[in-house]
Design an enzyme around this catalytic site. Structure first.
Site, PDB file in Angstrom:
ATOM      1  N   TYR A  86     -30.105  12.597 -26.747  1.00  0.00           N
ATOM      2  CA  TYR A  86     -30.186  12.670 -28.211  1.00  0.00           C
ATOM      3  C   TYR A  86     -28.855  12.317 -28.864  1.00  0.00           C
ATOM      4  CZ  TYR A  86     -31.147  14.124 -32.957  1.00  0.00           C
ATOM      5  OH  TYR A  86     -31.308  14.119 -34.325  1.00  0.00           O
ATOM      6  N   ASP A 170     -36.927  11.664 -42.940  1.00  0.00           N
ATOM      7  CA  ASP A 170     -35.629  10.986 -42.869  1.00  0.00           C
ATOM      8  C   ASP A 170     -35.513   9.631 -43.565  1.00  0.00           C
ATOM      9  OD1 ASP A 170     -35.612  13.127 -41.175  1.00  0.00           O
ATOM     10  OD2 ASP A 170     -35.429  11.960 -39.346  1.00  0.00           O
ATOM     11  N   TYR A 356     -42.505   5.685 -39.071  1.00  0.00           N
ATOM     12  CA  TYR A 356     -41.956   7.028 -39.268  1.00  0.00           C
ATOM     13  C   TYR A 356     -42.381   7.636 -40.602  1.00  0.00           C
ATOM     14  CZ  TYR A 356     -38.674  10.314 -37.162  1.00  0.00           C
ATOM     15  OH  TYR A 356     -38.110  11.398 -36.551  1.00  0.00           O
ATOM     16  N   GLU A 401     -46.541  12.679 -32.287  1.00  0.00           N
ATOM     17  CA  GLU A 401     -45.632  13.112 -33.361  1.00  0.00           C
ATOM     18  C   GLU A 401     -46.238  12.799 -34.738  1.00  0.00           C
ATOM     19  OE1 GLU A 401     -41.824  11.220 -33.017  1.00  0.00           O
ATOM     20  OE2 GLU A 401     -40.889  12.470 -34.560  1.00  0.00           O
TER      21      GLU A 401
END
Ligand code: 9WN
Length: 435
Positions: A86, A170, A356, A401
């Site tokens: 990460y 984000d 996303y 996700e």
């Protein structure tokens, strides 16, 4: 009501158990190998469906990261053994707390989760539930006060975000104008790891990351001091999704304050909630059928058509015509789409169904909206979102996700904790509100 026994319920529980790291839950293996703030709150509500002890534990472990000033950071780096998968890790953040953490925060779902976990525990043993809740209530109240002190120093009632990551959404188009003002220069090179795990077309662009890291370095330079950050922030958005979640958290905290006989906390919370309620209502734009955030650098409305414009339904009791207009707009966005409400308005230039927060559907966003729709007496559309969320998981996407609303394909990380938690709560209760 506990979720019925079906193979998806079993799989959802297995995901939460597999993502357990000694009392906290990683969002997914490798892509996100630490404890994330709002993920953990949703996860705690999922655990509360079948293991309240573990649900409390999730919240307790998050509080280990709470700073002395009250902020609960967006990442707690309890264990650095998986850190190489990460970016950005603790060295980039440069914060100083007993446990390594990031330096920014995330939407305060925590108190909402605490209410759900407490109520599940109280159904079995009210005294034990109260005893375990009290320190968590105090932590949540301290964080609530931090939000107002650090992120609304001018007492407007709306709280501001200083970094897009604080929104949890984000790379939302809502930040495009404000983020474009942030330089792409960084002191240290940006070393992305996310695209080692997920296709680049499903993630933010490199330029977004350069700006994200520029902001991190700017605030690290300000010593992570809230007043100095406020004074120097090149990105500052008074944001409606976060403010709505904060108000719902404030309502849940006010109920705890009354239950625990904390009269002065209750009075403080009532005043804060009233100010925020009025400020949020003032962000309704009838011409758009949505609420809007405000860019505090330019003073302009943020009118990009994103899901955040509907999230105030979670915390407001809307006039019937306003609620109807909003539901009609949500129905228009989700017509012919799979999985629920897309995060941007389909068919517009900002719409990217796989990238996303620029189009895909997220189960936890549907979940927040479902709660708000019940609150505002729109059970039919709430049920539609609930059914769509369950169906996309069961038929095409699994516990991904997020989901492509055109194809129902699962995107991003797999075996995702908050998708599993959303499934358990939405499958388990008819009202779909985790209670
Ligand atoms: C940055 C963990 C988190 C979520 C956010 C989501 C994503 C992180 C990232 O993953 O953000 O915090 O590195 O992309 O946007 O909502 O909490 O699931």
């Amino acid at each position: 009501m506990p979720p019925p026994d079906n193979k998806f319920v079993a799989k959802a529980k297995a995901i939460l158990e597999a993502n357990d790291r000694n009392g906290y839950t990683v969002p997914t293996h490798r892509l996100y190998p630490f404890q994330w703030n709002w993920d953990s709150a949703f996860v705690a509500m999922g655990f509360a469906q079948f293991d309240v002890d573990r649900a409390f534990r999730e919240l307790e472990r998050l509080v280990e990261g709470q700073w002395a000033d009250g902020m609960i950071p967006h990442i707690v780096f309890h264990d650095l053994s998986g850190a190489d998968s990460y970016y950005p890790g603790p060295a980039v953040w440069g914060t100083s707390h007993t446990v390594a953490t990031s330096g920014i925060t995330q939407p305060p779902v925590f108190a909402i989760a605490l209410r759900a976990v407490h109520d599940a525990a109280a159904a079995v043993d009210p005294a034990a539930a109260n005893a375990r809740t009290l320190p968590l209530y105090e932590a949540a109240l301290k964080w609530q006060r931090w939000w107002y002190a650090a992120r609304d120093p001018e007492n407007t009632g709306l709280v501001a975000l200083l970094h897009p990551w604080e929104s949890g959404s984000d790379n939302s188009p809502a930040w495009d104008i404000a983020l474009a003002r942030v330089p792409t220069t960084t002191i240290k090179p940006v070393v992305r790891k996310d695209t080692n795990h997920v296709a680049a077309a499903m993630r933010p662009h490199d330029q977004d990351y350069a700006r994200f890291i520029h902001l991190v370095e700017t605030y690290a330079d300000a010593g992570w001091d809230p007043a100095q950050q406020w004074a120097t922030a090149p990105f500052k958005i008074a944001e409606i999704q976060t403010t709505a979640i904060l108000l719902k958290a404030g309502e849940d905290l006010a109920r705890f304050a009354a239950d625990f006989g904390r009269a002065s906390d209750a009075a403080d919370l009532a005043a804060l909630n009233a100010r925020t309620r009025a400020a949020l209502l003032a962000q309704w734009r009838p011409a758009l059928n949505r609420f809007v955030s405000r860019d505090l650098v330019s003073g302009a409305d943020v009118d990009a058509s994103t899901h955040a414009g509907f999230v105030p339904v979670l915390a407001l009791d809307l006039d019937a015509p306003v609620a109807r207009a909003m539901v009609a707009e949500m129905a228009r966005w989700s017509a012919g789409k799979l999985g629920g409400l897309p995060t941007t308005e389909p068919g517009t230039p900002i719409w990217e169904p796989k990238r996303y927060w620029r189009g895909p559907v997220w189960a936890v966003i549907n979940w927040l909206l479902i709660n708000g729709l019940h609150r505002n007496a729109h059970p039919a559309f709430a049920d539609q979102l609930r059914e769509a969320t369950l169906a996309v998981i069961e038929t095409t996407a699994g516990f991904a996700e997020y989901f492509d609303p055109d194809t129902g394909e699962g995107c991003g990380g797999g075996d995702f904790s908050w998708t599993a938690a959303a499934y358990l709560c939405l499958r388990g209760v008819d009202r779909g509100d985790g209670s």
